[in-house]
Design a protein around this motif. Structure first.
Motif, PDB file in Angstrom:
ATOM      1  N   ILE A 259      47.001  47.087  44.007  1.00  0.00           N
ATOM      2  CA  ILE A 259      47.215  47.644  45.332  1.00  0.00           C
ATOM      3  C   ILE A 259      48.681  48.060  45.470  1.00  0.00           C
ATOM      4  O   ILE A 259      49.551  47.494  44.796  1.00  0.00           O
ATOM      5  N   TYR A 260      48.944  49.053  46.303  1.00  0.00           N
ATOM      6  CA  TYR A 260      50.320  49.464  46.578  1.00  0.00           C
ATOM      7  C   TYR A 260      50.776  48.717  47.809  1.00  0.00           C
ATOM      8  O   TYR A 260      50.321  48.971  48.926  1.00  0.00           O
ATOM      9  N   PHE A 261      51.659  47.751  47.587  1.00  0.00           N
ATOM     10  CA  PHE A 261      52.034  46.817  48.654  1.00  0.00           C
ATOM     11  C   PHE A 261      53.535  46.575  48.596  1.00  0.00           C
ATOM     12  O   PHE A 261      54.085  46.322  47.534  1.00  0.00           O
ATOM     13  N   GLN A 262      54.197  46.698  49.725  1.00  0.00           N
ATOM     14  CA  GLN A 262      55.648  46.517  49.804  1.00  0.00           C
ATOM     15  C   GLN A 262      56.370  47.397  48.792  1.00  0.00           C
ATOM     16  O   GLN A 262      57.273  46.972  48.063  1.00  0.00           O
ATOM     17  N   GLU A 263      55.911  48.650  48.739  1.00  0.00           N
ATOM     18  CA  GLU A 263      56.542  49.711  47.948  1.00  0.00           C
ATOM     19  C   GLU A 263      56.462  49.501  46.437  1.00  0.00           C
ATOM     20  O   GLU A 263      57.295  49.992  45.682  1.00  0.00           O
ATOM     21  N   LYS A 264      55.447  48.775  45.978  1.00  0.00           N
ATOM     22  CA  LYS A 264      55.233  48.667  44.538  1.00  0.00           C
ATOM     23  C   LYS A 264      53.774  48.327  44.270  1.00  0.00           C
ATOM     24  O   LYS A 264      53.058  47.835  45.141  1.00  0.00           O
ATOM     25  N   TRP A 265      53.333  48.609  43.042  1.00  0.00           N
ATOM     26  CA  TRP A 265      51.967  48.281  42.647  1.00  0.00           C
ATOM     27  C   TRP A 265      51.884  46.810  42.272  1.00  0.00           C
ATOM     28  O   TRP A 265      52.709  46.303  41.513  1.00  0.00           O
ATOM     29  N   LEU A 266      50.892  46.139  42.812  1.00  0.00           N
ATOM     30  CA  LEU A 266      50.687  44.710  42.595  1.00  0.00           C
ATOM     31  C   LEU A 266      49.303  44.482  42.008  1.00  0.00           C
ATOM     32  O   LEU A 266      48.296  44.933  42.568  1.00  0.00           O
ATOM     33  N   GLU A 267      49.247  43.788  40.881  1.00  0.00           N
ATOM     34  CA  GLU A 267      47.956  43.413  40.308  1.00  0.00           C
ATOM     35  C   GLU A 267      47.362  42.284  41.138  1.00  0.00           C
ATOM     36  O   GLU A 267      47.999  41.256  41.355  1.00  0.00           O
ATOM     37  N   VAL A 268      46.147  42.466  41.592  1.00  0.00           N
ATOM     38  CA  VAL A 268      45.499  41.497  42.476  1.00  0.00           C
ATOM     39  C   VAL A 268      44.565  40.580  41.711  1.00  0.00           C
ATOM     40  O   VAL A 268      44.542  39.375  41.931  1.00  0.00           O
ATOM     41  N   LEU A 269      43.783  41.140  40.798  1.00  0.00           N
ATOM     42  CA  LEU A 269      42.784  40.324  40.097  1.00  0.00           C
ATOM     43  C   LEU A 269      42.264  41.059  38.883  1.00  0.00           C
ATOM     44  O   LEU A 269      42.495  42.256  38.693  1.00  0.00           O
ATOM     45  N   GLY A 270      41.537  40.313  38.025  1.00  0.00           N
ATOM     46  CA  GLY A 270      40.821  40.868  36.893  1.00  0.00           C
ATOM     47  C   GLY A 270      39.337  40.658  37.093  1.00  0.00           C
ATOM     48  O   GLY A 270      38.917  39.698  37.750  1.00  0.00           O
ATOM     49  N   CYS A 271      38.536  41.553  36.527  1.00  0.00           N
ATOM     50  CA  CYS A 271      37.097  41.464  36.776  1.00  0.00           C
ATOM     51  C   CYS A 271      36.338  42.313  35.758  1.00  0.00           C
ATOM     52  O   CYS A 271      36.940  42.982  34.915  1.00  0.00           O
ATOM     53  N   GLY A 272      35.011  42.297  35.865  1.00  0.00           N
ATOM     54  CA  GLY A 272      34.202  43.145  35.014  1.00  0.00           C
ATOM     55  C   GLY A 272      32.734  42.784  35.071  1.00  0.00           C
ATOM     56  O   GLY A 272      32.325  41.855  35.784  1.00  0.00           O
ATOM     57  N   VAL A 273      31.957  43.542  34.322  1.00  0.00           N
ATOM     58  CA  VAL A 273      30.523  43.281  34.194  1.00  0.00           C
ATOM     59  C   VAL A 273      30.337  42.274  33.065  1.00  0.00           C
ATOM     60  O   VAL A 273      30.819  42.474  31.949  1.00  0.00           O
ATOM     61  N   THR A 274      29.665  41.190  33.358  1.00  0.00           N
ATOM     62  CA  THR A 274      29.539  40.068  32.418  1.00  0.00           C
ATOM     63  C   THR A 274      28.844  40.495  31.129  1.00  0.00           C
ATOM     64  O   THR A 274      27.844  41.221  31.141  1.00  0.00           O
ATOM     65  N   GLU A 275      29.391  40.027  30.009  1.00  0.00           N
ATOM     66  CA  GLU A 275      28.759  40.288  28.712  1.00  0.00           C
ATOM     67  C   GLU A 275      27.337  39.734  28.708  1.00  0.00           C
ATOM     68  O   GLU A 275      27.093  38.603  29.136  1.00  0.00           O
ATOM     69  N   GLN A 276      26.415  40.524  28.198  1.00  0.00           N
ATOM     70  CA  GLN A 276      25.010  40.124  28.179  1.00  0.00           C
ATOM     71  C   GLN A 276      24.778  38.843  27.399  1.00  0.00           C
ATOM     72  O   GLN A 276      23.895  38.054  27.727  1.00  0.00           O
ATOM     73  N   GLU A 277      25.597  38.609  26.379  1.00  0.00           N
ATOM     74  CA  GLU A 277      25.424  37.410  25.562  1.00  0.00           C
ATOM     75  C   GLU A 277      25.572  36.143  26.402  1.00  0.00           C
ATOM     76  O   GLU A 277      24.855  35.161  26.197  1.00  0.00           O
ATOM     77  N   ILE A 278      26.503  36.151  27.360  1.00  0.00           N
ATOM     78  CA  ILE A 278      26.697  34.987  28.226  1.00  0.00           C
ATOM     79  C   ILE A 278      25.451  34.744  29.070  1.00  0.00           C
ATOM     80  O   ILE A 278      24.985  33.601  29.216  1.00  0.00           O
ATOM     81  N   LEU A 279      24.890  35.799  29.603  1.00  0.00           N
ATOM     82  CA  LEU A 279      23.685  35.654  30.423  1.00  0.00           C
ATOM     83  C   LEU A 279      22.509  35.171  29.585  1.00  0.00           C
ATOM     84  O   LEU A 279      21.755  34.276  29.998  1.00  0.00           O
ATOM     85  N   LYS A 280      22.329  35.740  28.403  1.00  0.00           N
ATOM     86  CA  LYS A 280      21.200  35.358  27.546  1.00  0.00           C
ATOM     87  C   LYS A 280      21.278  33.887  27.150  1.00  0.00           C
ATOM     88  O   LYS A 280      20.263  33.181  27.127  1.00  0.00           O
ATOM     89  N   ARG A 281      22.478  33.421  26.828  1.00  0.00           N
ATOM     90  CA  ARG A 281      22.639  32.023  26.419  1.00  0.00           C
ATOM     91  C   ARG A 281      22.281  31.051  27.534  1.00  0.00           C
ATOM     92  O   ARG A 281      21.976  29.891  27.274  1.00  0.00           O
ATOM     93  N   ASN A 282      22.338  31.534  28.762  1.00  0.00           N
ATOM     94  CA  ASN A 282      22.136  30.650  29.908  1.00  0.00           C
ATOM     95  C   ASN A 282      20.895  30.993  30.711  1.00  0.00           C
ATOM     96  O   ASN A 282      20.821  30.738  31.914  1.00  0.00           O
ATOM     97  N   GLY A 283      19.906  31.571  30.011  1.00  0.00           N
ATOM     98  CA  GLY A 283      18.589  31.757  30.602  1.00  0.00           C
ATOM     99  C   GLY A 283      18.416  32.965  31.494  1.00  0.00           C
ATOM    100  O   GLY A 283      17.395  33.076  32.178  1.00  0.00           O
TER     101      GLY A 283
END
Length: 426
Positions: A259-283
């Motif tokens: 986000i552009y906050f207080q006159e500079k770009w600030l990283e807020v968070l990391g994220c993504g679409v979960t790898e299918q392998e994680i879902l498969k391992r857990n049913g």
């Protein structure tokens, strides 16, 4: 409430509830090199620490369960002392205020659909912390230089993602996990070996994306971005935002929100679409999901104008009295203008020397009286020997330090650095 290790009759019950990521995900970004350093050969079978006595209002862990005279253990007393403090569960603390504000966003926009967990035990297995979220076997984050090991198969979690697989297996499909996490790190105003993260996770079933006419991955990515843009607006107001493609081992595609906050770009968070392998391992064989992770201190420092990460741990009323439940963004008023005291230390390093190990020694002696450790000079002589010169800044957030006190600390630091790190002082 402090954290959970209970006597054996109660432990069997808690084991059924999940005995068993700085943004939440940044520890595993592609910018981090890979290393084969690390784990001892012939690892022991993983086990939980011996259980202690339960207290109303909080649970304590016996020191000998976590701090051991064992070559596979690198947890110091300074870290053990933070276990169970759970700053994120204090409603009048900046971290608790921020956590509850995020909860409000999800409760309002998702009709209380997200289950919330904020007191899961931070002592987890190597499998939970790394293997279950697909962290490569040779990733630097697994090394003893980066992670606190209780023994060769047990660690203090480095991210709240360590509970992801267990929660999925228990049938949870929408959840927020908040907790204290532990990483060996440098010493400055924005880094501390204990900090707090929140992870969010949402699972979709095929009927949710099939009607949209797009594939499951695209559907989840679009929903994720819409959710997190709304969260950023909820926290920071109407701000300019941008998405940056990145890499995490447990999501694909992966993004960072800035986000552009207080006159500079600030990283807020990391994220993504979960790898299918994680879902498969857990049913979750036919599902897609998204996940995000954010660092509470990182955002709270910006929202509350808190200049030094050590302040979050202060019990000084001049700090704690400035914040109130439900009041996000109250600007911190500095009460300490005590001057820093600088001490330099030079030594010849060896091949096993790391800056994280140096910072652990300094912290172990000076605790929160050390403000920063910075490399100010280095050179290699004709014999191939390398010298480092570090400047240590001592400053209390609450009082003036005496010359006698600082000199005593520095003398102890020099002695311990030489004996523990096998360097040659100059």
């Amino acid at each position: 409430m402090a954290l959970s290790l209970v006597h054996s009759t109660l432990f069997s019950k808690t084991s059924q509830l999940f005995l068993h990521t700085k943004t939440g995900f940044s520890h595993f970004s592609s910018s981090i090199p890979f290393s084969s350093s690390a784990l001892p050969s012939n690892p022991k079978t993983w086990r939980r620490p011996v259980i202690s006595a339960l207290e109303l209002g909080g649970v304590k862990i016996a020191r000998d369960d976590v701090v051991r005279d064992d070559p596979t253990n690198n947890v110091p007393d300074t870290i053990f002392s933070k276990l169970g403090l759970q700053l994120h569960r204090r409603d009048q603390h900046p971290l608790g205020i921020l956590k509850n504000t995020i909860y409000d966003y999800f409760d309002t926009n998702y009709s209380n659909k997200f289950d919330k967990f904020d007191e899961l035990c931070p002592i987890v297995s190597v499998k939970q912390n790394f293997d279950d979220v697909l962290v490569p076997a040779d990733h630097v984050s697994r090394s003893y230089n980066d992670t606190y090991y209780v023994d060769s198969q047990t660690v203090l979690r480095c991210h709240t993602s360590a509970h992801q697989a267990e929660l999925l297996r228990k049938g949870h499909t929408h959840f927020l996990v908040t907790g204290d996490v532990y990483r060996r790190d440098s010493i400055d105003s924005t880094h501390y070996p204990v900090f707090h993260q929140m992870e969010g996770f949402r699972v979709f079933s095929p009927d949710e994306w099939e009607a949209s006419g797009v594939d499951g991955t695209s559907f989840a990515a679009e929903d994720l971005k819409k959710c997190l843009e709304g969260l950023a607006t909820h926290l920071f107001g109407a701000v300019e935002m941008r998405w940056v493609d990145t890499y995490f081992p447990f999501t694909n595609p992966s993004f960072e929100l800035e986000i552009y906050f207080q006159e500079k770009w600030l990283e807020v968070l990391g994220c993504g679409v979960t790898e299918q392998e994680i879902l498969k391992r857990n049913g979750k064989l036919n599902n897609v999901a998204w996940a995000f992770g954010l660092g509470l201190e990182r955002l709270a420092m910006v929202l509350f104008d808190i200049p030094d990460i050590r302040l979050f741990w202060s019990n000084d009323e001049r700090f704690t009295s400035q914040f109130s439940k439900g009041q996000l963004g109250i600007k911190f008023k500095t009460f300490s203008k005590y001057p820093p005291c600088y001490k330099d230390m030079s030594f010849w390093i060896n091949e096993s020397f790391t800056e994280n190990n140096l910072c652990e020694v300094v912290r172990g002696i000076a605790g929160d009286l050390v403000e920063e450790v910075s490399l100010i000079d280095n050179f290699t002589n004709k014999k191939g020997m390398t010298s480092h010169c570090y400047r240590i800044a001592y400053r209390s957030m609450e009082r003036s330090l005496t010359d006698e006190e600082i000199n005593g600390l520095q003398m102890s630091v020099r002695e311990q650095v030489q004996s523990k790190l096998n360097v040659v002082l100059r």
